[in-house]
Design a protein around this motif. Structure first.
Motif, PDB file in Angstrom:
ATOM      1  N   GLN A  16      56.237  38.238  73.191  1.00 40.40           N
ATOM      2  CA  GLN A  16      55.456  39.344  72.657  1.00 40.40           C
ATOM      3  C   GLN A  16      55.106  40.361  73.723  1.00 40.40           C
ATOM      4  OE1 GLN A  16      52.118  37.283  70.926  1.00 40.40           O
ATOM      5  NE2 GLN A  16      50.799  37.792  72.639  1.00 40.40           N
ATOM      6  N   VAL A  17      54.761  41.535  73.253  1.00 39.26           N
ATOM      7  CA  VAL A  17      54.318  42.625  74.117  1.00 39.26           C
ATOM      8  C   VAL A  17      53.200  43.352  73.382  1.00 39.26           C
ATOM      9  CG1 VAL A  17      56.003  44.291  73.230  1.00 39.26           C
ATOM     10  CG2 VAL A  17      55.068  44.587  75.527  1.00 39.26           C
ATOM     11  N   THR A  18      52.259  43.886  74.144  1.00 37.25           N
ATOM     12  CA  THR A  18      51.217  44.717  73.571  1.00 37.25           C
ATOM     13  C   THR A  18      51.422  46.131  74.076  1.00 37.25           C
ATOM     14  OG1 THR A  18      49.701  42.849  73.468  1.00 37.25           O
ATOM     15  CG2 THR A  18      48.727  45.040  73.321  1.00 37.25           C
ATOM     16  N   VAL A  19      51.408  47.073  73.146  1.00 39.41           N
ATOM     17  CA  VAL A  19      51.519  48.493  73.475  1.00 39.41           C
ATOM     18  C   VAL A  19      50.237  49.181  73.009  1.00 39.41           C
ATOM     19  CG1 VAL A  19      54.039  48.547  73.429  1.00 39.41           C
ATOM     20  CG2 VAL A  19      52.777  48.984  71.323  1.00 39.41           C
ATOM     21  N   TYR A  20      49.909  50.303  73.634  1.00 33.74           N
ATOM     22  CA  TYR A  20      48.627  50.962  73.392  1.00 33.74           C
ATOM     23  C   TYR A  20      48.778  52.452  73.108  1.00 33.74           C
ATOM     24  CZ  TYR A  20      46.592  46.860  75.632  1.00 33.74           C
ATOM     25  OH  TYR A  20      46.222  45.577  75.948  1.00 33.74           O
ATOM     26  N   VAL A  21      47.857  52.960  72.315  1.00 34.14           N
ATOM     27  CA  VAL A  21      47.548  54.378  72.202  1.00 34.14           C
ATOM     28  C   VAL A  21      46.041  54.429  72.372  1.00 34.14           C
ATOM     29  CG1 VAL A  21      47.418  56.375  70.690  1.00 34.14           C
ATOM     30  CG2 VAL A  21      49.470  54.950  70.678  1.00 34.14           C
TER      31      VAL A  21
END
Length: 114
Positions: free
Chosen positions: A37-42
């Motif tokens: 998994q990966v977490t991406v942000y705005v």
């Protein structure tokens, strides 16, 4: 009963690298990543993309994460309102405590506290 914030969503994906490329193209900032998994942000809002089927319901679909100040108090209030969570508060793999509640249509709401 008070929700502090809508913090993020978990999406099941088939190909992690392809999903990362797509979301980075849209302007999401890359965060923590492991093999599944990966977490991406705005800004502060996070989206976790996962191939880890232990964190994805059998029917697929997203999970909406809602932060609360005190998980045990909130869990008790949910029970007091006659609702039936799918799980009791428990630690997830990142160390936060959470419980799962399905809405009347089966959509997943995950209440958590750090």
């Amino acid at each position: 009963m008070k929700i502090s914030s809508i913090s993020g969503v978990v999406y099941p994906v088939r190909e992690l690298d392809k999903a990362i490329e797509f979301y980075q193209t849209l302007g999401f900032r890359l965060g923590k990543r492991d093999d599944h998994q990966v977490t991406v942000y705005v800004n502060w809002f996070w989206l976790t993309l996962t191939t880890d089927h232990d964190h994805v319901p059998a029917e697929g679909g997203p999970s909406l994460y809602l932060k609360v100040d005190d998980i045990d108090d909130y869990y008790g209030a949910v029970l007091a309102h006659g609702l039936t969570p799918s799980t009791e508060p428990r630690k997830d793999r990142s160390g936060r405590r959470e419980f799962l509640l399905l809405d009347p249509d089966g959509n997943r709401l995950v209440f958590f506290t750090k």
